[in-house]
Motif scaffolding. Sequence first.
Motif, PDB file in Angstrom:
ATOM      1  N   ALA B 102      33.412  34.669  41.053  1.00 13.26           N
ATOM      2  CA  ALA B 102      32.250  34.910  40.188  1.00 13.26           C
ATOM      3  C   ALA B 102      31.152  33.893  40.480  1.00 13.26           C
ATOM      4  O   ALA B 102      29.972  34.242  40.539  1.00 13.26           O
ATOM      5  CB  ALA B 102      32.664  34.843  38.718  1.00 13.26           C
ATOM      6  N   ALA B 103      31.566  32.622  40.686  1.00  8.85           N
ATOM      7  CA  ALA B 103      30.560  31.589  40.942  1.00  8.85           C
ATOM      8  C   ALA B 103      29.824  31.850  42.250  1.00  8.85           C
ATOM      9  O   ALA B 103      28.663  31.479  42.397  1.00  8.85           O
ATOM     10  CB  ALA B 103      31.217  30.211  40.967  1.00  8.85           C
ATOM     11  N   SER B 104      30.515  32.464  43.226  1.00  3.26           N
ATOM     12  CA  SER B 104      29.828  32.785  44.483  1.00  3.26           C
ATOM     13  C   SER B 104      29.364  34.241  44.502  1.00  3.26           C
ATOM     14  O   SER B 104      29.024  34.759  45.572  1.00  3.26           O
ATOM     15  CB  SER B 104      30.733  32.476  45.678  1.00  3.26           C
ATOM     16  N   PHE B 110      36.141  39.157  43.046  1.00  3.50           N
ATOM     17  CA  PHE B 110      36.312  38.961  41.605  1.00  3.50           C
ATOM     18  C   PHE B 110      37.242  40.025  41.036  1.00  3.50           C
ATOM     19  O   PHE B 110      38.188  39.722  40.308  1.00  3.50           O
ATOM     20  CB  PHE B 110      34.950  39.014  40.904  1.00  3.50           C
ATOM     21  N   HIS B 111      36.988  41.296  41.414  1.00  2.00           N
ATOM     22  CA  HIS B 111      37.824  42.368  40.871  1.00  2.00           C
ATOM     23  C   HIS B 111      39.255  42.277  41.389  1.00  2.00           C
ATOM     24  O   HIS B 111      40.211  42.526  40.648  1.00  2.00           O
ATOM     25  CB  HIS B 111      37.209  43.729  41.203  1.00  2.00           C
ATOM     26  N   LEU B 169      40.334  40.491  29.551  1.00  2.00           N
ATOM     27  CA  LEU B 169      40.232  40.530  31.019  1.00  2.00           C
ATOM     28  C   LEU B 169      39.696  41.880  31.493  1.00  2.00           C
ATOM     29  O   LEU B 169      38.757  41.937  32.304  1.00  2.00           O
ATOM     30  CB  LEU B 169      41.614  40.254  31.609  1.00  2.00           C
ATOM     31  N   LEU B 170      40.265  42.967  30.943  1.00  2.00           N
ATOM     32  CA  LEU B 170      39.792  44.300  31.345  1.00  2.00           C
ATOM     33  C   LEU B 170      38.321  44.481  30.958  1.00  2.00           C
ATOM     34  O   LEU B 170      37.536  45.061  31.708  1.00  2.00           O
ATOM     35  CB  LEU B 170      40.662  45.373  30.684  1.00  2.00           C
ATOM     36  N   THR B 171      37.951  43.955  29.771  1.00  2.00           N
ATOM     37  CA  THR B 171      36.553  44.053  29.349  1.00  2.00           C
ATOM     38  C   THR B 171      35.634  43.344  30.337  1.00  2.00           C
ATOM     39  O   THR B 171      34.568  43.856  30.696  1.00  2.00           O
ATOM     40  CB  THR B 171      36.397  43.419  27.950  1.00  2.00           C
ATOM     41  N   MET B 172      36.063  42.147  30.793  1.00  2.00           N
ATOM     42  CA  MET B 172      35.215  41.409  31.730  1.00  2.00           C
ATOM     43  C   MET B 172      35.076  42.153  33.054  1.00  2.00           C
ATOM     44  O   MET B 172      34.000  42.177  33.654  1.00  2.00           O
ATOM     45  CB  MET B 172      35.782  40.012  31.983  1.00  2.00           C
ATOM     46  N   ALA B 177      31.499  45.180  36.499  1.00  2.00           N
ATOM     47  CA  ALA B 177      31.249  46.411  37.256  1.00  2.00           C
ATOM     48  C   ALA B 177      29.976  47.089  36.776  1.00  2.00           C
ATOM     49  O   ALA B 177      29.194  47.612  37.579  1.00  2.00           O
ATOM     50  CB  ALA B 177      32.442  47.352  37.116  1.00  2.00           C
ATOM     51  N   ALA B 178      29.744  47.065  35.446  1.00  2.00           N
ATOM     52  CA  ALA B 178      28.605  47.810  34.909  1.00  2.00           C
ATOM     53  C   ALA B 178      27.314  47.005  34.946  1.00  2.00           C
ATOM     54  O   ALA B 178      26.241  47.568  35.147  1.00  2.00           O
ATOM     55  CB  ALA B 178      28.901  48.234  33.467  1.00  2.00           C
TER      56      ALA B 178
END
Lengths: 134, 217
Positions: B102-104, B110-111, B169-172, B177-178
């Motif tokens: 995420a930081a990069s 990430f996924h 976690l799933l929400t993130m 993605a969105a």
Amino acid sequence: MSEFHDASASGAEADLAPGEEQLDGSGVAHGVRGYLIGLVLAAGLTAASFYVCFSGLIYGPAVPAALVALAVAQMGVHLVFFLHLTTGPDNTNNVLALAFGVLIVTLVIGGSLWIMANLDHNMLPMTRVVEMQR
Amino acid sequence: MTAAHPVDSDSIVQMGLEGGAAPGRGTGGPASKRVYVGYGFWIFILSDMVMFSAFFAAYAVLADATAGGPSGRQLFDLTNVAWETACLLLSSFACGLASIAAASRNALWFHIAMAVTFVLGAAFLGLELKEFAGLAAAGDGPQRSAFLSAFFTLVGCHGLHITAGLLWLLTMMAQVAAKGFRADIMRRILCFTLFWHALDIIWVAIFTVVYLMGKTP
């Protein structure tokens, strides 16, 4: 312009959020290496805990103390390598909050055990109380 | 021009008032939102640990109050516990890799890392539920003795945290993605990684105090 240079020069002293990734230095490889070190240390300490529990390597009555020491060490590894807590000035707030949390946790657990051990020692056992009520 | 130019949004960003790096500690204005959101969540995590400390205290006091029922030494299966520990530690590691991705700003990695985190966390939860179901089926549920009440409260509370963490976690993953790596999404990812690593720290205390100490003669 010079103000911005000053701000970026003192940027090293800026506060950091707990758990903050810092990839600006040497990039992704450096970050991954930190987590790998943490993983290896944590796995080693976990294995040592399970080993100490069974092997009889440590004098029996000292096993709980050894387990506590290993657990505290592993928590330290998690705090340093996974949550990126440091002793630097940019982390003072985070460390102070943690220190207060540790104080309260110690008081709650240590105090409860102390008080309940004293009650056990000074009061009638529950079985005797039940017998007396008959 | 030089006397009193209005502050434009760029210079606000550069001064660190919006997600940049203000020096903090009273110099150079307030800390960035990312810093105080993370700090506030850190305070929440520490108060959560204070709550767990009360459950640990209750368990430590009641560990011998088996009311003639089975003790931890007869009930606990350390092979299961070792697998649980491995799952949660690797899950925490994968979560760290996700925060690096995420930081990069690498959505693919990430996924992938978050999916690995989820699978390992779900495996942990499955092993724990299997243990709970086995105990309950053998009549050693929380109603059997004070020891088992304290055990199910402490370990079950950690399991509930893991369940909530898996949903978060799933929400993130869905939000990234969105919406992509927006500043607010990045703050939520920071808070989630703090939460997940903190749960692993609490598990270290649980496998030491409950399982290993329960098994030592």
